[in-house]
Design an enzyme around this catalytic site. Structure first.
Site, PDB file in Angstrom:
ATOM      1  N   GLU A   1       0.821  -1.207   0.000  1.00 46.23           N
ATOM      2  CA  GLU A   1       0.000   0.000   0.000  1.00 46.23           C
ATOM      3  C   GLU A   1       0.857   1.260   0.000  1.00 46.23           C
ATOM      4  O   GLU A   1       0.555   2.231  -0.701  1.00 46.23           O
ATOM      5  CB  GLU A   1      -0.942  -0.001   1.206  1.00 46.23           C
ATOM      6  CG  GLU A   1      -2.095  -0.982   1.099  1.00 46.23           C
ATOM      7  CD  GLU A   1      -3.058  -0.627  -0.012  1.00 46.23           C
ATOM      8  OE1 GLU A   1      -3.359   0.567  -0.179  1.00 46.23           O
ATOM      9  OE2 GLU A   1      -3.500  -1.543  -0.722  1.00 46.23           O
TER      10      GLU A   1
ATOM     11  N   CYS B   1     -13.078   2.111 -14.772  1.00 45.04           N
ATOM     12  CA  CYS B   1     -13.539   3.462 -14.416  1.00 45.04           C
ATOM     13  C   CYS B   1     -12.347   4.412 -14.386  1.00 45.04           C
ATOM     14  O   CYS B   1     -12.037   5.030 -13.373  1.00 45.04           O
ATOM     15  CB  CYS B   1     -14.252   3.423 -13.070  1.00 45.04           C
ATOM     16  SG  CYS B   1     -15.250   4.887 -12.728  1.00 45.04           S
TER      17      CYS B   1
ATOM     18  N   CYS C   1     -17.601   2.254 -19.504  1.00 44.06           N
ATOM     19  CA  CYS C   1     -18.833   2.164 -18.715  1.00 44.06           C
ATOM     20  C   CYS C   1     -19.669   0.930 -19.064  1.00 44.06           C
ATOM     21  O   CYS C   1     -20.266   0.308 -18.174  1.00 44.06           O
ATOM     22  CB  CYS C   1     -19.670   3.422 -18.902  1.00 44.06           C
ATOM     23  SG  CYS C   1     -18.890   4.932 -18.266  1.00 44.06           S
TER      24      CYS C   1
ATOM     25  N   CYS D   1     -18.805  -2.085 -17.062  1.00 40.79           N
ATOM     26  CA  CYS D   1     -18.759  -1.940 -15.613  1.00 40.79           C
ATOM     27  C   CYS D   1     -19.956  -2.619 -14.949  1.00 40.79           C
ATOM     28  O   CYS D   1     -21.101  -2.448 -15.392  1.00 40.79           O
ATOM     29  CB  CYS D   1     -18.739  -0.451 -15.245  1.00 40.79           C
ATOM     30  SG  CYS D   1     -18.705  -0.151 -13.459  1.00 40.79           S
TER      31      CYS D   1
ATOM     32  N   CYS E   1     -25.093   3.673 -11.945  1.00 39.90           N
ATOM     33  CA  CYS E   1     -24.154   4.793 -11.932  1.00 39.90           C
ATOM     34  C   CYS E   1     -24.825   6.083 -12.399  1.00 39.90           C
ATOM     35  O   CYS E   1     -25.277   6.194 -13.545  1.00 39.90           O
ATOM     36  CB  CYS E   1     -22.953   4.481 -12.815  1.00 39.90           C
ATOM     37  SG  CYS E   1     -21.712   5.787 -12.848  1.00 39.90           S
TER      38      CYS E   1
END
Length: 366
Positions: A39, A198, A205, A208, A214
């Site tokens: 991370e 995205c 889109c 997705c 959305c």
């Protein structure tokens, strides 16, 4: 009328299981040390770049105790080239705190994790979610983009109260059941959606799993999200520096102060804000003859553009090392030695290109 929050958790979890990224080494573990390391490295750095560094770090520092026990110089040297060096310094400080305050075990909650050096709310949420299945959100750049588009969240995120409101909505969207399996996959799924579908420009889109829910896709304006009016101000900065060699293939380098400033804790030639200052510095140390200008090296940082002007010159070995303060922070380094140091990427690249002259030869850079 306030729009009801969509129920996205199930769709994200199912999509991630089939289409998400499941091949990365830090995805095959719930070891908080490895997740934390990944991370921190992934902050503002591409996955492809991180993979090599991640492997090398684990080989050298296989657990948090090994990292905590290492000298800071060793950590900085291994991080060299990855950039954003405050991450490495905080990584080392965090490892020491985990060992000293928590007995070598990472805290199991995001709230306590966020108290450690270099771990913000989003990173703490990622560790707690992936490793301990805590029901906490993350809001890294990818997830922020996905959620603002899905929600049609058009409030300015440069305003603190709007950022807090988005955190609240992100929390409300989290899975409610089977958290042991759902939380890690949901968190990873949002990250994967932002990285693969995205995207900031031309999002896919139609592919997705959240397309039907959305708000931005329905309005046809996904690239308008997220909204942030405060832009990062960039500025240019010029540095001149002497690239001194001793005629035997060694270069003079000094370790910059560990706290504050660009490249803190890394080894560099002495840096100056004007060419005149460089010449004055060299003159005081007995460097004779005009230095050779090697041309401008351009380097881009997050919020500034560096224009670096190296001046190559030969110096008596005793000239610089006779200065007590400089001798304490620097030294003459042969190639095998400086390659093992923590060096800023542009300095390392420059040193790799410079051909140091032997007696009687011209000085040059390829």
């Amino acid at each position: 009328m306030t729009r009801a929050l969509p129920d996205i958790a199930t769709d994200v979890v199912r999509w991630q299981a089939v289409h998400g990224r499941n091949h990365l080494p830090w995805q095959q573990t719930r070891d908080p040390y490895r997740v934390w390391l990944s991370e921190i490295m992934l902050q503002q750095t591409q996955v492809a770049t991180v993979l090599e560094y991640y492997t090398r770090f684990l080989e050298r520092f296989p657990d948090v105790r090994a990292l905590a026990a290492a000298p800071e110089e060793d950590v900085m040297a291994l991080w060299s080239g990855l950039g954003y060096y405050s991450r490495a310094r905080n990584l080392h400080r965090c490892a020491r705190e985990v060992v000293e305050r928590h007995g070598g075990h990472f805290p199991r909650t995001a709230a306590v994790l966020a108290e450690l050096p270099g771990i913000g709310r989003s990173t703490a949420g990622a560790i707690a979610s992936f490793c301990f299945a805590e029901r906490v959100p993350i809001l890294d750049a990818n997830v922020r983009r996905v959620l603002t588009r899905v929600l049609g969240f058009d409030a300015d995120l440069a305003v603190a109260r709007n950022e807090r409101a988005l955190w609240d909505q992100a929390t409300a969207l989290l899975p409610q059941a089977d958290l042991h399996d759902a939380m890690p996959r949901y968190t990873q799924g949002l990250m994967d959606l932002g990285a693969t579908l995205c995207t900031p420009k031309r999002p896919a889109c139609i592919l997705c799993p959240l397309h039907a829910q959305c708000a931005a896709a329905a309005a046809g304006n996904p690239e308008d999200y997220p909204v942030r009016t405060r832009k990062l101000l960039r500025r240019a900065q010029a540095w001149w520096f002497p690239l001194l060699h001793d005629g035997a293939g060694r270069i003079w380098l000094q370790r910059r102060p560990s706290e504050g400033g660009i490249w803190a804790g890394l080894y560099c030639p002495p840096m100056f804000e004007s060419e005149g200052d460089v010449h004055a510095w060299m003159s005081r140390r007995g460097v004779s003859g005009p230095p050779e200008a090697l041309g401008t090296v351009f380097h881009v940082l997050t919020h500034r553009d560096l224009h670096l002007h190296p001046l190559l010159a030969r110096a008596p070995a005793h000239a610089v090392s006779a200065d007590g303060e400089e001798a304490a922070s620097g030294g003459w380094f042969a190639p095998a030695q400086w390659r093992a140091l923590g060096l800023p990427a542009p300095i390392r690249k420059l040193l790799e290109q410079v051909h140091l002259p032997k007696a009687g030869q011209a000085e040059a850079i390829s």
